[in-house]
Design an enzyme around this catalytic site. Structure first.
Site, short mmCIF file in Angstrom:
data_model
loop_
_atom_site.label_atom_id
_atom_site.label_comp_id
_atom_site.label_asym_id
_atom_site.label_seq_id
_atom_site.Cartn_x
_atom_site.Cartn_y
_atom_site.Cartn_z
N GLY A 1 0.50 -1.03 0.09
CA GLY A 1 0.15 0.01 -0.29
C GLY A 1 1.11 0.84 0.01
O GLY A 1 0.11 2.45 -0.17
N ALA B 1 11.40 1.15 -0.42
CA ALA B 1 12.00 1.48 -1.35
C ALA B 1 13.11 2.34 -1.52
O ALA B 1 13.85 1.85 -3.23
CB ALA B 1 10.80 3.36 -1.53
N ILE C 1 13.33 12.42 -2.52
CA ILE C 1 11.70 11.98 -2.02
C ILE C 1 11.91 11.30 -3.83
O ILE C 1 11.27 12.28 -4.59
CB ILE C 1 11.32 13.16 -2.25
CG1 ILE C 1 11.40 13.47 -0.06
CG2 ILE C 1 9.83 12.59 -1.88
CD1 ILE C 1 10.92 12.48 0.37
N LEU C 2 11.13 9.88 -3.68
CA LEU C 2 11.18 9.23 -5.31
C LEU C 2 9.68 9.29 -5.92
O LEU C 2 10.04 9.57 -6.49
CB LEU C 2 11.59 7.64 -4.37
CG LEU C 2 12.70 7.91 -3.84
CD1 LEU C 2 12.75 5.67 -3.23
CD2 LEU C 2 13.93 7.43 -4.98
N LYS D 1 3.89 11.78 -4.16
CA LYS D 1 2.51 11.94 -3.07
C LYS D 1 2.30 10.70 -2.94
O LYS D 1 1.97 10.45 -1.70
CB LYS D 1 1.32 11.44 -5.08
CG LYS D 1 -0.10 10.99 -4.55
CD LYS D 1 -0.30 10.49 -5.53
CE LYS D 1 -0.86 11.95 -6.86
NZ LYS D 1 -1.89 11.94 -7.03
N GLN E 1 2.13 8.55 2.40
CA GLN E 1 2.79 8.20 4.10
C GLN E 1 3.00 8.86 5.29
O GLN E 1 2.50 8.42 6.30
CB GLN E 1 5.22 7.42 4.03
CG GLN E 1 4.28 6.43 2.72
CD GLN E 1 3.53 4.85 3.35
OE1 GLN E 1 3.74 4.35 4.59
NE2 GLN E 1 2.93 4.48 2.76
N LYS F 1 16.31 8.44 1.22
CA LYS F 1 16.23 7.83 2.85
C LYS F 1 14.23 7.30 3.12
O LYS F 1 13.87 7.49 2.35
CB LYS F 1 16.34 8.31 4.02
CG LYS F 1 18.50 8.57 4.70
CD LYS F 1 18.61 9.51 5.38
CE LYS F 1 17.99 11.44 5.74
NZ LYS F 1 18.22 11.98 6.35
N GLY G 1 8.60 5.27 5.61
CA GLY G 1 7.66 4.93 5.66
C GLY G 1 6.45 5.37 7.06
O GLY G 1 5.51 5.44 7.29
N GLU G 2 7.71 5.08 7.77
CA GLU G 2 7.47 5.10 8.59
C GLU G 2 7.79 6.56 10.13
O GLU G 2 7.03 6.82 11.09
CB GLU G 2 7.99 4.09 9.72
CG GLU G 2 7.32 2.81 9.52
CD GLU G 2 8.84 1.19 9.88
OE1 GLU G 2 10.04 1.62 9.90
OE2 GLU G 2 8.12 0.72 10.02
#
Ligand code: MOS
Length: 729
Positions: A470, A513, A617-618, A621, A626, A689, A692-693
């Site tokens: 997700g 990622a 940042i890859l 959005k 996240q 880096k 996600g969390e």
């Protein structure tokens, strides 16, 4: 063929900045989004496998004792029932994505109430469910076991202990000191999709379809549980309806499906019921955390103490790493930290969304707020003053850290300067408060592999066993390949979720990622070199865009250059010395405005802002999503979420989404996210880096600190439900 790379030194050439396709960083949609919202994406329990029958799992009715299926023969003879299976291999707890580590609690011995101890297999789901409900389970020779961390035996975690300088003296001599103890409750991952697996055997070969986060580990776990070679196991998991840590390791239904399918000689589908997900997959440990802060007259920390108590089942190795960011977030030369693990019989404790920092930073940031008010200093300024030059324990440099910028920029974006004093702002019956907190999370690179093929038609195919839980993996890996090879996004196909593909890092710990993305980057780098060789130019002089190569003032299409050939490369990244040489982490700051009802103590989050820095940042959005998700977790942690255990037997009392409260749309206000530009040369060749969390690591503290600003009440037992708030008013 293979482009191997070990991250032993910083990569400073920043090649992605030279690329011109314009994909990396762009806020592109998920390519699989339409499949998901139209119901065409096949989730775990939706596969239709020829000849499939159904298994339903049965729970232990107590927390210890020898499991006996009293009426097993009666149930086995019920209509449609094919088998009633009791097997100690079902008792293995979720393994954190690492085989061989999780103990089997057996033989036939229940360890906690709700543990899944048997599976009933029948022709139809209804027959299996009915038979499972009829199965009588008794526990012989049950003992009285510890279920409460306050009375359970404690095991000091020696590896976590730190004693630097003299914290007691620093506390004694401090101009301002805070010594507070907070508690946080257990949390459930509460992923929308329940855990489900379908197992089918063909001779000695096993295929498992389901919902998992880290396939190469999951394959090893299953093989290990069954005592077969991993080569015999294939795991498929193309779409995952949320994991949040609960699918890092296999949960019991996967092993049950595999054993049952072998026994009945047909494919078996086992899906956990919602109650079983809450009772038997994974919980975050409840915590008790004492924070000591000593500061001089200018608000500079001279000492920092963090002592935590967490819990897990006997024999389990996982220990919620709550001290993780306390080691590096703030200065203070005198430091002491410790952790005790209470051994008790509640369901297995494991990784739940940002293990460690989610609750550790939250409590540290609550205590920092208490210190700021004690000094009478702007909470943002207190943080600013205590950003250490180097890692305050190891003396290592930070790889990259736009922490101060996040604090300043976040404060500006939110309008922090306009904050009220304690109990100063009121709108009718609502007390208004502002609060803030810092965000911090360690950054990790994991070994990962991906294969990229550039086809004769000038299109690319990315293949890896990576999952998309997700988070946006399908989108991001396609962006990296498209950027590096100069292809429009729609000319890149991304194939994931199959252990027949090159093994990846999997999705977990915010590393997915950047780790799997690096393997794609490396494969593409090798393809670029081969193209350059064909054209007899140097690779950096090759500009790839929209399916064409430009070099020496000439332009030729990839199709023309390839002349019917296909170029296939495998990218393989391994972590190296940069993991140890520097301190790698991500940082940010949260700001929240709350309204607390003066009569009921009910809290409404009115708005919330987060500023974050996590390297390159890859996809703007998916990264933003996240962060939003993390901040919504923060609302849950601050106000609602609590796995409630019965103090008599340790069973989960609120084992459903009706009673385990998580934020719904009406609880979530306007939220804004700012992503700061950053490059981290030490992290990986993409300078990205994990993000996600990060959004959950401290978010709840901003809200609870805002409650204090509104009401003057400090709630030190998370969540700050209205009964606790009103008690202080
Ligand atoms: Mo995460 S809790 O490591 O999936």
């Amino acid at each position: 063929m293979t482009e191997s790379f070990k991250m032993d030194a910083p990569v400073t050439d920043r090649r992605l900045d030279d690329m011109v396709q314009g994909l990396v960083g762009a806020p592109l949609d998920r390519p699989e989004g339409p499949l998901k919202v139209t119901g065409q994406a096949t989730y775990a329990n939706e596969w239709q496998v020829e000849g499939m029958v159904h298994g339903v799992m049965v729970r232990a009715p107590g927390n210890s004792g020898h499991v006996v299926l009293t009426n097993r023969d009666v149930v086995a003879a019920m209509p449609g029932v094919l088998s009633v299976i009791q097997d100690d291999r079902l008792l293995r707890n979720p393994a954190q994505g690492t085989a061989n580590e999780a103990p089997i609690q057996g033989p036939h011995h229940a360890a906690y109430m709700g543990q899944l101890i048997a599976v009933v297999v029948a022709e139809s789901f209804e027959q299996a469910r009915h038979a499972a409900q009829c199965l009588q389970v008794t526990l012989e020779n049950a003992e009285v076991v510890a279920v409460d961390p306050d009375t359970a035996a404690l095991e000091p975690q020696e590896g976590q202990a730190l004693d630097q300088g003299d914290l007691d003296a620093a506390m004694r001599d401090a101009a301002y000191a805070v010594d507070v103890t907070y508690t946080t409750p257990s949390h459930s991952s509460a992923a929308m999709e329940p855990h489900a697996s379908i197992a089918s055997w063909e001779g000695e070969d096993l295929t498992l379809r389901g919902s998992y986060q880290m396939l190469k580990y999951n394959r090893n776990e299953l093989a290990d549980s069954l005592g077969i070679h991993p080569d015999r196991v294939r795991v498929l998991s193309p779409y995952v309806g949320g994991g949040f840590g609960s699918k890092l390791g296999l949960s019991p239904e996967a092993v049950a499906a595999a054993i049952a399918a072998r026994e009945v000689g047909r494919p078996v589908s086992v899906a956990l019921q919602r109650q079983q997900v809450f009772e038997a997959t994974m919980r975050r440990s409840e915590t008790r955390q004492r924070i000591r802060l000593a500061a001089d007259a200018e608000g500079r920390l001279t000492g920092l103490g963090h002592d935590a108590r967490i819990s897990n089942l006997p024999g389990e190795t996982f220990a919620e790493p709550v001290l993780q960011a306390s080691h590096f977030l703030y200065s203070g030369q005198n430091r002491r930290m410790s952790m005790d693990l209470a051994r008790l019989h509640r369901l297995c404790a494991g990784s739940v969304r940002a293990p460690g920092e989610a609750v550790g930073v939250t409590v540290l940031e609550s205590a920092m707020d208490e210190l700021a008010y004690k000094i009478g200093m702007d909470p943002v300024e207190l943080r600013r003053r205590n950003i250490p030059d180097k890692d305050p324990e190891s003396g290592k440099a930070f790889s990259s850290r736009r922490f101060r910028e996040a604090l300043d920029s976040g404060a500006e974006a939110f309008g922090w300067a306009d904050r009220p004093g304690v109990k100063e702002r009121r709108e009718g019956e609502w007390l208004i408060g502002y609060g803030m907190a810092s965000a911090a999370r360690v950054n990790v690179l994991m070994e990962s592999q991906a294969r990229v093929s550039l086809t004769p038609q000038g299109k690319a195919v990315v293949q890896t066993d990576m999952t998309d839980i997700g988070t946006g993996t399908y989108a991001i890996l396609g962006q990296i390949a498209g950027e590096m090879l100069g292809l429009p996004r729609e000319d890149v196909e991304v194939v994931l979720g199959d252990t027949d593909l090159p093994p990846s890092s999997g999705s977990g710990g915010s590393w997915g990622a950047s780790s799997s993305g690096t393997s794609v980057y490396l494969a593409c780098q090798a393809i670029r070199r081969q193209l350059a060789e064909r054209l007899q130019v140097s690779e950096p002089d090759l500009t790839l865009k929209d399916g064409s190569a430009t070099f020496d003032n000439r332009t030729r299409s990839l199709v023309e250059i390839l002349q019917g050939d296909e170029i296939v490369k495998l990218g393989h990244v391994q972590p190296g010395d940069t993991s140890q040489a520097v301190r790698q982490a991500t940082f940010g700051a949260y700001f929240a405005e709350v309204a607390v009802h003066a009569a009921s103590g009910e809290t409404r989050v009115r708005r919330m802002h987060g500023s974050f820095a996590a390297g390159r940042i890859l996809n703007a959005k998916t990264a933003r999503s996240q962060c939003l998700g993390g901040m919504i977790f923060g609302i849950g942690m601050a106000l609602e979420e609590e796995l409630a255990f019965d103090p008599r037997d340790g069973h989960v009392a609120n084992h459903n989404l009706a009673e385990y409260h998580i934020p719904v749309n009406a609880d979530v206000p306007q939220m804004t996210v700012e992503l700061l530009e950053e490059r981290d040369d030490w992290a990986n060749p993409m300078q990205a880096k994990g993000i996600g969390e990060l959004g959950i690591c401290g978010a709840a503290a901003a809200i609870v600190n805002a409650i204090h600003n509104a009401t003057g009440v400090r709630v030190r037992d998370y969540p700050a439900t209205l009964d606790k708030v009103i008690a202080g008013m």
